[in-house]
Design a protein around this motif. Sequence first.
Motif, PDB file in Angstrom:
ATOM      1  N   ASN A 186       0.878  -1.127   0.050  1.00  0.00           N
ATOM      2  CA  ASN A 186      -0.157   0.135   0.059  1.00  0.00           C
ATOM      3  C   ASN A 186       0.822   1.172   0.020  1.00  0.00           C
ATOM      4  O   ASN A 186       2.403   0.957   0.022  1.00  0.00           O
ATOM      5  CB  ASN A 186      -0.968   0.051   1.257  1.00  0.00           C
ATOM      6  N   GLY A 187       0.151   2.368  -0.136  1.00  0.00           N
ATOM      7  CA  GLY A 187       1.030   3.705  -0.508  1.00  0.00           C
ATOM      8  C   GLY A 187       1.829   3.990   0.744  1.00  0.00           C
ATOM      9  O   GLY A 187       2.847   4.977   0.647  1.00  0.00           O
ATOM     10  N   ARG A 188       1.741   3.554   1.861  1.00  0.00           N
ATOM     11  CA  ARG A 188       2.259   3.838   3.370  1.00  0.00           C
ATOM     12  C   ARG A 188       3.841   3.148   3.092  1.00  0.00           C
ATOM     13  O   ARG A 188       4.593   3.535   3.899  1.00  0.00           O
ATOM     14  CB  ARG A 188       1.751   3.401   4.399  1.00  0.00           C
ATOM     15  N   ASP A 189       4.117   2.355   2.026  1.00  0.00           N
ATOM     16  CA  ASP A 189       5.487   1.908   1.993  1.00  0.00           C
ATOM     17  C   ASP A 189       6.354   2.951   1.622  1.00  0.00           C
ATOM     18  O   ASP A 189       7.655   3.086   1.728  1.00  0.00           O
ATOM     19  CB  ASP A 189       5.478   0.987   0.915  1.00  0.00           C
ATOM     20  N   PHE A 190       5.744   4.302   1.168  1.00  0.00           N
ATOM     21  CA  PHE A 190       6.730   5.366   0.628  1.00  0.00           C
ATOM     22  C   PHE A 190       6.843   6.290   1.828  1.00  0.00           C
ATOM     23  O   PHE A 190       7.208   7.372   1.271  1.00  0.00           O
ATOM     24  CB  PHE A 190       6.119   5.801  -0.670  1.00  0.00           C
ATOM     25  N   ASP A 191       6.188   6.265   2.897  1.00  0.00           N
ATOM     26  CA  ASP A 191       6.452   7.225   3.860  1.00  0.00           C
ATOM     27  C   ASP A 191       8.055   7.822   3.996  1.00  0.00           C
ATOM     28  O   ASP A 191       7.985   9.173   3.908  1.00  0.00           O
ATOM     29  CB  ASP A 191       5.885   6.729   5.122  1.00  0.00           C
ATOM     30  N   ASP A 192       8.690   6.991   4.006  1.00  0.00           N
ATOM     31  CA  ASP A 192      10.371   7.651   4.326  1.00  0.00           C
ATOM     32  C   ASP A 192      10.568   8.559   3.039  1.00  0.00           C
ATOM     33  O   ASP A 192      11.374   9.554   3.184  1.00  0.00           O
ATOM     34  CB  ASP A 192      11.182   6.641   4.791  1.00  0.00           C
ATOM     35  N   LEU A 193      10.424   7.632   1.750  1.00  0.00           N
ATOM     36  CA  LEU A 193      10.667   8.445   0.566  1.00  0.00           C
ATOM     37  C   LEU A 193       9.891   9.621   0.431  1.00  0.00           C
ATOM     38  O   LEU A 193      10.647  10.583  -0.021  1.00  0.00           O
ATOM     39  CB  LEU A 193      10.840   7.387  -0.569  1.00  0.00           C
ATOM     40  N   ALA A 194       8.836   9.774   0.649  1.00  0.00           N
ATOM     41  CA  ALA A 194       7.881  10.917   0.303  1.00  0.00           C
ATOM     42  C   ALA A 194       8.302  12.012   1.283  1.00  0.00           C
ATOM     43  O   ALA A 194       8.078  13.045   0.865  1.00  0.00           O
ATOM     44  CB  ALA A 194       6.508  10.651   0.586  1.00  0.00           C
ATOM     45  N   GLU A 195       8.521  11.490   2.533  1.00  0.00           N
ATOM     46  CA  GLU A 195       8.997  12.680   3.440  1.00  0.00           C
ATOM     47  C   GLU A 195      10.268  13.378   3.089  1.00  0.00           C
ATOM     48  O   GLU A 195      10.585  14.486   3.169  1.00  0.00           O
ATOM     49  CB  GLU A 195       9.219  12.045   4.917  1.00  0.00           C
ATOM     50  N   ALA A 196      11.334  12.520   2.598  1.00  0.00           N
ATOM     51  CA  ALA A 196      12.512  13.013   2.194  1.00  0.00           C
ATOM     52  C   ALA A 196      12.488  13.823   0.781  1.00  0.00           C
ATOM     53  O   ALA A 196      13.362  14.903   0.688  1.00  0.00           O
ATOM     54  CB  ALA A 196      13.360  11.833   1.837  1.00  0.00           C
ATOM     55  N   LEU A 197      11.520  13.592   0.056  1.00  0.00           N
ATOM     56  CA  LEU A 197      11.372  14.481  -1.206  1.00  0.00           C
ATOM     57  C   LEU A 197      10.278  15.433  -1.073  1.00  0.00           C
ATOM     58  O   LEU A 197       9.742  16.074  -1.926  1.00  0.00           O
ATOM     59  CB  LEU A 197      10.863  13.577  -2.505  1.00  0.00           C
ATOM     60  N   SER A 198       9.678  15.569  -0.178  1.00  0.00           N
ATOM     61  CA  SER A 198       8.403  16.609   0.083  1.00  0.00           C
ATOM     62  C   SER A 198       8.931  17.917  -0.179  1.00  0.00           C
ATOM     63  O   SER A 198       7.886  18.901  -0.193  1.00  0.00           O
ATOM     64  CB  SER A 198       7.575  16.367   1.428  1.00  0.00           C
ATOM     65  N   SER A 199      10.133  18.338   0.081  1.00  0.00           N
ATOM     66  CA  SER A 199      10.384  19.794  -0.039  1.00  0.00           C
ATOM     67  C   SER A 199      10.732  20.203  -1.652  1.00  0.00           C
ATOM     68  O   SER A 199      10.570  21.330  -2.161  1.00  0.00           O
ATOM     69  CB  SER A 199      11.857  19.856   0.646  1.00  0.00           C
ATOM     70  N   ASP A 200      10.719  18.889  -2.433  1.00  0.00           N
ATOM     71  CA  ASP A 200      11.065  19.160  -3.910  1.00  0.00           C
ATOM     72  C   ASP A 200       9.749  18.962  -4.464  1.00  0.00           C
ATOM     73  O   ASP A 200       9.364  19.271  -5.745  1.00  0.00           O
ATOM     74  CB  ASP A 200      12.090  18.224  -4.236  1.00  0.00           C
ATOM     75  N   TYR A 201       8.816  18.101  -4.137  1.00  0.00           N
ATOM     76  CA  TYR A 201       7.554  17.602  -4.750  1.00  0.00           C
ATOM     77  C   TYR A 201       6.421  17.545  -3.798  1.00  0.00           C
ATOM     78  O   TYR A 201       6.639  17.559  -2.664  1.00  0.00           O
ATOM     79  CB  TYR A 201       7.920  16.121  -5.170  1.00  0.00           C
ATOM     80  N   ARG A 202       5.381  17.727  -4.655  1.00  0.00           N
ATOM     81  CA  ARG A 202       4.074  17.056  -3.990  1.00  0.00           C
ATOM     82  C   ARG A 202       4.185  15.842  -4.204  1.00  0.00           C
ATOM     83  O   ARG A 202       3.685  15.221  -5.382  1.00  0.00           O
ATOM     84  CB  ARG A 202       2.828  17.935  -4.661  1.00  0.00           C
ATOM     85  N   VAL A 203       4.129  14.876  -3.288  1.00  0.00           N
ATOM     86  CA  VAL A 203       4.083  13.484  -3.363  1.00  0.00           C
ATOM     87  C   VAL A 203       2.819  12.997  -3.062  1.00  0.00           C
ATOM     88  O   VAL A 203       2.317  13.126  -1.991  1.00  0.00           O
ATOM     89  CB  VAL A 203       5.144  12.815  -2.554  1.00  0.00           C
ATOM     90  N   ILE A 204       2.252  12.124  -3.844  1.00  0.00           N
ATOM     91  CA  ILE A 204       1.090  11.506  -4.102  1.00  0.00           C
ATOM     92  C   ILE A 204       1.324   9.689  -3.845  1.00  0.00           C
ATOM     93  O   ILE A 204       1.894   9.310  -4.793  1.00  0.00           O
ATOM     94  CB  ILE A 204       0.063  11.826  -5.108  1.00  0.00           C
ATOM     95  N   CYS A 205       0.703   9.182  -2.767  1.00  0.00           N
ATOM     96  CA  CYS A 205       0.840   7.742  -2.688  1.00  0.00           C
ATOM     97  C   CYS A 205      -0.445   7.062  -2.766  1.00  0.00           C
ATOM     98  O   CYS A 205      -1.032   6.967  -1.592  1.00  0.00           O
ATOM     99  CB  CYS A 205       1.827   7.590  -1.712  1.00  0.00           C
ATOM    100  N   PRO A 206      -0.980   6.451  -3.843  1.00  0.00           N
ATOM    101  CA  PRO A 206      -2.339   5.907  -3.374  1.00  0.00           C
ATOM    102  C   PRO A 206      -2.220   4.453  -3.161  1.00  0.00           C
ATOM    103  O   PRO A 206      -1.222   3.896  -3.118  1.00  0.00           O
ATOM    104  CB  PRO A 206      -2.607   5.973  -5.074  1.00  0.00           C
ATOM    105  N   ASP A 207      -3.252   4.051  -2.441  1.00  0.00           N
ATOM    106  CA  ASP A 207      -3.541   2.618  -1.993  1.00  0.00           C
ATOM    107  C   ASP A 207      -4.436   2.223  -3.609  1.00  0.00           C
ATOM    108  O   ASP A 207      -5.623   2.788  -3.459  1.00  0.00           O
ATOM    109  CB  ASP A 207      -4.419   2.397  -0.882  1.00  0.00           C
ATOM    110  N   VAL A 208      -4.053   1.316  -4.312  1.00  0.00           N
ATOM    111  CA  VAL A 208      -4.389   0.824  -5.323  1.00  0.00           C
ATOM    112  C   VAL A 208      -6.019   0.101  -4.684  1.00  0.00           C
ATOM    113  O   VAL A 208      -5.591  -0.562  -3.866  1.00  0.00           O
ATOM    114  CB  VAL A 208      -3.725  -0.063  -6.339  1.00  0.00           C
ATOM    115  N   VAL A 209      -6.721  -0.109  -5.658  1.00  0.00           N
ATOM    116  CA  VAL A 209      -8.022  -0.505  -5.336  1.00  0.00           C
ATOM    117  C   VAL A 209      -7.897  -2.004  -4.708  1.00  0.00           C
ATOM    118  O   VAL A 209      -7.138  -2.819  -5.178  1.00  0.00           O
ATOM    119  CB  VAL A 209      -9.098  -0.612  -6.471  1.00  0.00           C
ATOM    120  N   GLY A 210      -8.592  -2.060  -3.613  1.00  0.00           N
ATOM    121  CA  GLY A 210      -8.479  -3.522  -2.747  1.00  0.00           C
ATOM    122  C   GLY A 210      -7.250  -3.490  -1.979  1.00  0.00           C
ATOM    123  O   GLY A 210      -7.196  -4.617  -1.268  1.00  0.00           O
TER     124      GLY A 210
END
Length: 282
Positions: free
Chosen positions: A40-64
């Motif tokens: 699920n999208g929470r796998d990317f918490d560390d990466l998203a936090e690290a890149l959040s100053s450069d990007y708006r990071v969107i991490c979806p949970d694919v259906v199901g």
Amino acid sequence: MREATVRCANPQGLHRIAYTEWGDPHNPDVLVCVHGLTRNGRDFDDLAEALSSDYRVICPDVVGRGRSEWLPAKSAYGLPQYVSDMMVLLARSRVESVHWLGTSMGGLIGMLIASQPDSPITRLVLNDVGPVITAASLRRIGDYVGRAPVFPDFAAAETYIRAVSAPFGPLTDEQWRRMTQTSVRAGAGGGFEMRYDPGIGDVFRSAPVLNDVDLWPIYDAIRCPTLALRGESSDLLTPETHREMGRRGPQAKLMEVPGVGHAPMLMDSAQIALVRDFLLSA
């Protein structure tokens, strides 16, 4: 981190997919991170936090998966539905172009979108996935997907996740604990259960897997800059396919992560740096 949902359509009706979002919500630079088959999208918490100053990071949970709703017809779980849902999510982002990071299944979704004319994906990271999916890896996945037991307690759930996720490589105790927390939920009858629809496994067991899946025509149609990451011991992305990805189609930049199978989790600083350096090198 912010949480939200978006409504999508399926052959039987409507469903909602959930996503988390990091960084400035008005940042026009968007990175979409899409997980593997049962993750699920929470796998990317560390990466998203690290890149959040450069990007708006969107991490979806694919259906199901994760917080997203389940499909009523299990046969609808597949790439056409996932691509449709992700295009709805991209429309919600209100930007013309995005960078895309996909692990395993998330990479296949990204490949399909990036191969289309006028694709919104302008830079692509394929994390341990390519245009050939080996039959052996598909059989391995089919052996466990949707067959997880109900765990009597959190410790039992963590033990199971450590076992089936061993190819992810060496993670810290704290990382295993966090991954378990985002991977299970309280069961209706007590205990804990996996946070995905067991029906996802039905597709894998509906017919015997005899041959590798060949998606080279899709890969060859990709035109955006591409990074192909491979776990050193991966059984899904072979060394031969990985090398060929550097010669064909977008002529991907190739990198290998030592001590990891399928797939690198992109939780530690060294793996995150590989992704960051590629994405921000334009």
